[in-house]
Design a protein around this motif. Structure first.
Motif, PDB file in Angstrom:
ATOM      1  N   TRP A 283       0.760  -1.208  -0.215  1.00 52.04           N
ATOM      2  CA  TRP A 283      -0.118  -0.008  -0.087  1.00 52.04           C
ATOM      3  C   TRP A 283       0.759   1.517  -0.041  1.00 52.04           C
ATOM      4  O   TRP A 283       0.671   2.282  -0.657  1.00 52.04           O
ATOM      5  CB  TRP A 283      -0.956  -0.073   1.092  1.00 52.04           C
ATOM      6  CG  TRP A 283      -1.741  -1.219   1.351  1.00 52.04           C
ATOM      7  CD1 TRP A 283      -1.764  -2.164   2.226  1.00 52.04           C
ATOM      8  CD2 TRP A 283      -2.995  -1.461   0.499  1.00 52.04           C
ATOM      9  NE1 TRP A 283      -2.936  -3.030   1.892  1.00 52.04           N
ATOM     10  CE2 TRP A 283      -3.650  -2.587   1.037  1.00 52.04           C
ATOM     11  CE3 TRP A 283      -3.618  -0.731  -0.706  1.00 52.04           C
ATOM     12  CZ2 TRP A 283      -4.629  -3.199   0.480  1.00 52.04           C
ATOM     13  CZ3 TRP A 283      -4.713  -1.382  -1.294  1.00 52.04           C
ATOM     14  CH2 TRP A 283      -5.353  -2.613  -0.811  1.00 52.04           C
ATOM     15  N   GLU A 288      -1.814   5.698  -6.803  1.00 54.29           N
ATOM     16  CA  GLU A 288      -3.234   5.709  -7.358  1.00 54.29           C
ATOM     17  C   GLU A 288      -3.803   4.513  -6.884  1.00 54.29           C
ATOM     18  O   GLU A 288      -3.507   3.458  -6.899  1.00 54.29           O
ATOM     19  CB  GLU A 288      -3.237   5.915  -9.155  1.00 54.29           C
ATOM     20  CG  GLU A 288      -4.598   5.999  -9.477  1.00 54.29           C
ATOM     21  CD  GLU A 288      -4.593   6.065 -10.929  1.00 54.29           C
ATOM     22  OE1 GLU A 288      -5.751   5.655 -11.755  1.00 54.29           O
ATOM     23  OE2 GLU A 288      -3.617   6.387 -11.490  1.00 54.29           O
ATOM     24  N   LEU A 289      -4.973   4.731  -6.386  1.00 52.90           N
ATOM     25  CA  LEU A 289      -6.002   3.624  -5.667  1.00 52.90           C
ATOM     26  C   LEU A 289      -7.331   3.820  -6.075  1.00 52.90           C
ATOM     27  O   LEU A 289      -7.985   4.870  -5.908  1.00 52.90           O
ATOM     28  CB  LEU A 289      -5.633   3.444  -4.451  1.00 52.90           C
ATOM     29  CG  LEU A 289      -6.748   2.296  -3.469  1.00 52.90           C
ATOM     30  CD1 LEU A 289      -6.090   1.237  -3.967  1.00 52.90           C
ATOM     31  CD2 LEU A 289      -6.452   2.769  -1.936  1.00 52.90           C
ATOM     32  N   SER A 290      -7.966   2.687  -6.720  1.00 53.16           N
ATOM     33  CA  SER A 290      -9.324   2.670  -6.897  1.00 53.16           C
ATOM     34  C   SER A 290     -10.033   1.658  -6.470  1.00 53.16           C
ATOM     35  O   SER A 290      -9.831   0.586  -6.706  1.00 53.16           O
ATOM     36  CB  SER A 290      -9.453   2.611  -8.610  1.00 53.16           C
ATOM     37  OG  SER A 290     -10.790   2.923  -8.990  1.00 53.16           O
ATOM     38  N   TYR A 306     -12.502   1.205   4.747  1.00 54.48           N
ATOM     39  CA  TYR A 306     -11.430   1.706   3.899  1.00 54.48           C
ATOM     40  C   TYR A 306     -10.060   2.475   4.664  1.00 54.48           C
ATOM     41  O   TYR A 306      -9.007   2.611   4.228  1.00 54.48           O
ATOM     42  CB  TYR A 306     -11.902   2.864   2.932  1.00 54.48           C
ATOM     43  CG  TYR A 306     -12.796   2.211   1.909  1.00 54.48           C
ATOM     44  CD1 TYR A 306     -12.655   0.850   1.608  1.00 54.48           C
ATOM     45  CD2 TYR A 306     -13.790   2.796   1.355  1.00 54.48           C
ATOM     46  CE1 TYR A 306     -13.185   0.493   0.351  1.00 54.48           C
ATOM     47  CE2 TYR A 306     -14.567   2.227   0.245  1.00 54.48           C
ATOM     48  CZ  TYR A 306     -14.307   1.088  -0.254  1.00 54.48           C
ATOM     49  OH  TYR A 306     -15.103   0.392  -1.228  1.00 54.48           O
ATOM     50  N   LEU A 310      -6.195   3.395   3.730  1.00 52.25           N
ATOM     51  CA  LEU A 310      -5.782   4.399   3.576  1.00 52.25           C
ATOM     52  C   LEU A 310      -4.638   4.928   4.339  1.00 52.25           C
ATOM     53  O   LEU A 310      -3.631   5.841   3.832  1.00 52.25           O
ATOM     54  CB  LEU A 310      -6.955   5.482   3.548  1.00 52.25           C
ATOM     55  CG  LEU A 310      -7.960   5.465   2.459  1.00 52.25           C
ATOM     56  CD1 LEU A 310      -8.911   6.356   2.456  1.00 52.25           C
ATOM     57  CD2 LEU A 310      -7.287   5.369   0.917  1.00 52.25           C
ATOM     58  N   CYS A 313      -1.475   3.906   2.974  1.00 53.76           N
ATOM     59  CA  CYS A 313      -0.991   4.696   1.714  1.00 53.76           C
ATOM     60  C   CYS A 313      -0.551   6.156   1.667  1.00 53.76           C
ATOM     61  O   CYS A 313      -1.156   7.254   1.409  1.00 53.76           O
ATOM     62  CB  CYS A 313      -2.205   4.840   0.706  1.00 53.76           C
ATOM     63  SG  CYS A 313      -3.126   2.914   0.393  1.00 53.76           S
ATOM     64  N   LEU A 316       0.129   8.355  -1.738  1.00 46.13           N
ATOM     65  CA  LEU A 316      -1.215   8.147  -2.565  1.00 46.13           C
ATOM     66  C   LEU A 316      -1.517   9.725  -3.075  1.00 46.13           C
ATOM     67  O   LEU A 316      -1.282  10.686  -2.244  1.00 46.13           O
ATOM     68  CB  LEU A 316      -2.323   7.628  -1.713  1.00 46.13           C
ATOM     69  CG  LEU A 316      -3.341   7.159  -2.386  1.00 46.13           C
ATOM     70  CD1 LEU A 316      -2.967   5.774  -3.311  1.00 46.13           C
ATOM     71  CD2 LEU A 316      -4.764   6.746  -1.782  1.00 46.13           C
ATOM     72  N   CYS A 319      -7.060   8.982  -5.728  1.00 50.42           N
ATOM     73  CA  CYS A 319      -8.117   7.886  -5.070  1.00 50.42           C
ATOM     74  C   CYS A 319      -9.400   8.051  -5.422  1.00 50.42           C
ATOM     75  O   CYS A 319     -10.245   9.186  -5.535  1.00 50.42           O
ATOM     76  CB  CYS A 319      -8.001   8.214  -3.282  1.00 50.42           C
ATOM     77  SG  CYS A 319      -8.742   7.044  -2.253  1.00 50.42           S
ATOM     78  N   LEU A 321     -13.092   6.060  -4.717  1.00 50.22           N
ATOM     79  CA  LEU A 321     -13.572   5.181  -3.802  1.00 50.22           C
ATOM     80  C   LEU A 321     -15.211   4.925  -4.139  1.00 50.22           C
ATOM     81  O   LEU A 321     -15.888   5.756  -4.472  1.00 50.22           O
ATOM     82  CB  LEU A 321     -13.442   5.384  -2.291  1.00 50.22           C
ATOM     83  CG  LEU A 321     -11.957   5.484  -1.725  1.00 50.22           C
ATOM     84  CD1 LEU A 321     -12.019   6.304  -0.491  1.00 50.22           C
ATOM     85  CD2 LEU A 321     -11.302   4.266  -1.906  1.00 50.22           C
ATOM     86  N   VAL A 345      -2.299  13.355  -1.542  1.00 52.91           N
ATOM     87  CA  VAL A 345      -3.453  13.160  -2.205  1.00 52.91           C
ATOM     88  C   VAL A 345      -3.791  14.339  -2.933  1.00 52.91           C
ATOM     89  O   VAL A 345      -4.148  15.349  -2.201  1.00 52.91           O
ATOM     90  CB  VAL A 345      -4.514  12.674  -1.492  1.00 52.91           C
ATOM     91  CG1 VAL A 345      -6.118  12.581  -2.379  1.00 52.91           C
ATOM     92  CG2 VAL A 345      -4.420  11.178  -0.983  1.00 52.91           C
ATOM     93  N   LEU A 348      -9.386  13.150  -5.241  1.00 57.82           N
ATOM     94  CA  LEU A 348     -10.474  12.266  -4.623  1.00 57.82           C
ATOM     95  C   LEU A 348     -11.982  12.104  -5.195  1.00 57.82           C
ATOM     96  O   LEU A 348     -12.595  13.313  -5.345  1.00 57.82           O
ATOM     97  CB  LEU A 348     -10.737  12.760  -3.077  1.00 57.82           C
ATOM     98  CG  LEU A 348     -11.552  11.814  -2.270  1.00 57.82           C
ATOM     99  CD1 LEU A 348     -10.901  10.492  -2.224  1.00 57.82           C
ATOM    100  CD2 LEU A 348     -11.688  12.447  -0.815  1.00 57.82           C
TER     101      LEU A 348
END
Length: 539
Positions: A283, A288-290, A306, A310, A313, A316, A319, A321, A345, A348
């Motif tokens: 992590w 980039e996280l989806s 979540y 997070l 991360c 990150l 993001c 979600l 980030v 978002l």
């Protein structure tokens, strides 16, 4: 009448022919019977004219033959000219590296390459032998492949052998470079396990070379294609696992466990239920996280907390979600949620499937000091349960110093709450506010209209250059025009304005008329460079 009209020129030519006696030519327009003397003369004239016709016909044939010869000669000369011009074509003298760059640009223009002979790169190899040799000698043209599986097949084993052979031949031309592979099986008949085994082995064999890998299959198929995660995948930067179920399903592949993925930066998972507690993913490497759902507004997807993910991360930047109901919600103590700060980030995006107590706790726990772009969308059909949704507003206020782009889609928030939040977002440059039908936020239009004052502290979002709103046909054209005019005469000036007329009133649709009136009112600013888009919304 047409025959008579066609006869007149012929008759005129006969009357002008000096070889035809007047006594005979006078018979042309009558029904009189020629005399015996005239009949003998007519027989003589017919013989002479028929002989003349033969002579003229022969001359025409000679002329046609000569014309055909000249046409053939012209075609031959033209062919030589084209060959000579081709010899002088700049592309013959173009350096190979330039042609290679052009070929690469062809791939970018086409999108993801597929094994389609009518598209690049296969199409490029059909132009000539030299281009074919060059195409096959450029590994960079063969590092990306999108394979679209047939929805159904009567013989999946044979179909899979053909697909694997195509993949092997294509990727063999990449000469060991990192590859990007996109495998997509749309909704249809399930692929049997016997056909998935060789595909799983092929993916495992290529594991050390993957730069990007996308698997779009049913949960059952995905469960059979994750063997590659057990080995080292040193070059993998982006991994996307998406369920292709056409209907909601609680069936999910096993948790993703990546044993060695030191280069992984982007992870996208889209399943019917996201239980991340058993996931083993680096992590902290992700930028980039989806975490989304395979598809449905008709049910409430479930997921684990979540925030615990997070919190890991730390690097990150983007993001995405999907927020639904919590797994084991009855056992989950919301008071135990701890604050999470994501220092990097900038973007978002949230899709909400259900309004739960977790929503407020989630947004309250997040701290995004570098947030620049925020988007929230109601993905549920249960509009009534989303009225008065203000859970995300405190997060926006905490990010007021950096937030530049804001988007609300089918979210119903009271005017008072919206305006109070916007007054605290002085850096906002772009805003999209497409409220649901329950609350079209008409007061927002008057609140965004800048008054004739120089006091910046009293202005709402003074730096907007892009604005996208939705209202009903009941909104006065004067109020909308006043908003645009006030933004176009202040600095910075409004650059783009989008407006959707969502509903019409009293059974009479006046939206087209109001769009025409508004365009006329704003024509002065359109001529000055303002981009205006006025549409009718289906909502």
């Amino acid at each position: 009448m047409k025959r008579q009209a066609a006869f007149i020129p012929l008759l005129s030519s006969c009357l002008m022919d000096p070889k035809i006696p007047v006594s005979i030519s006078r018979l042309f327009r009558t029904n009189c019977v020629p005399s015996q003397m005239d009949a003998q003369r007519i027989f003589t004239l017919l013989a002479e004219r028929n002989q003349e016709l033969e002579i003229v016909g022969a001359e025409i044939e000679r002329t046609r033959a000569e014309l055909a010869r000249l046409e053939d000669k012209k075609a031959g000369v033209r062919g030589v000219v084209q060959e000579l011009e081709a010899l002088m074509s700049p592309v013959r003298r173009m350096p190979t590296d330039i042609i290679a760059h052009i070929f690469e640009q062809c791939l970018r223009d086409e999108g993801l390459p597929t094994a389609n002979p009518r598209k690049a790169p296969l199409l490029l190899g059909q132009v000539c032998k030299a281009w074919r040799e060059l195409t096959f000698s450029l590994p960079c043209l063969w590092t990306t492949l999108r394979m679209e599986f047939p929805p159904t097949s009567s013989d999946w084993d044979t179909a899979m052998q053909s697909i694997i052979m195509t993949m092997h031949l294509w990727i063999s031309r990449s000469k060991g470079l990192p590859i990007s592979l996109f495998l997509d099986h749309p909704k249809g008949s399930p692929i049997p396990w016997s056909a998935l085994v060789p595909l799983d082995q092929q993916i495992l064999t290529l594991g050390t070379r993957f730069k990007e890998l996308t698997l779009h299959f049913s949960p059952q198929a995905l469960s059979s294609l994750l063997t590659f995660t057990q080995s080292s995948i040193p070059s993998l930067e982006r991994l996307e696992l998406e369920s292709s179920n056409s209907l909601p399903s609680r069936e999910n592949p096993p948790a993703v466990v990546l044993h060695s993925a030191p280069s992984l930066r982007s992870l996208s998972v889209s399943w019917g239920c996201l239980d991340l507690r058993d996931f083993q993913v680096p992590w902290s490497q992700l930028t980039e996280l989806s975490l989304q759902y395979e598809a449905s507004s008709f049910w409430n997807p479930a997921h684990s907390n979540y925030l615990t993910i997070l919190a890991q991360c730390t690097n990150l930047k983007s993001c995405y979600l999907g927020l639904g109901a919590l797994l084991d919600n009855m056992l989950f103590d919301l008071d135990l949620i701890e604050p999470v700060t994501l220092p990097c980030v900038e973007t978002l995006k949230i899709r909400i499937y259900a309004q739960t107590p977790y929503l407020e706790r989630f947004f309250d726990a997040l701290d995004l000091p570098q947030l620049r772009s925020f988007e929230i969308q109601n993905a549920s059909l249960a509009l009534g349960s989303f009225t008065g949704q203000t859970e995300c507003l405190p997060l926006l206020v905490r990010s007021a110093g950096t937030l530049e782009n804001l988007s609300f889609i089918r979210i119903d928030i009271p005017d008072v709450a919206v305006v109070a939040c916007l007054k605290q977002l002085p850096c906002l440059k772009s805003m999209q506010f497409l409220a649901g039908l329950l609350r079209l936020n008409h007061n927002l239009i008057s609140a965004l209209t800048l008054p004739p004052t120089s006091d910046q502290s009293q202005l709402v979002c003074p730096h907007l250059d892009t604005l996208h709103l939705r209202c009903s046909a009941g909104m006065a054209v004067e109020a909308i025009a006043a908003l645009v005019e006030s933004r176009c005469v202040s600095e910075p000036r409004l650059q783009r304005f989008h407006l959707q007329f969502a509903t019409f009133e009293y059974g009479v649709d006046t939206r087209d008329a109001k769009i025409a009136m508004l365009k006329l009112r704003l024509q002065e600013y359109i001529d000055a460079g303002l981009y205006v888009e006025l549409t009718k919304s289906g909502m």
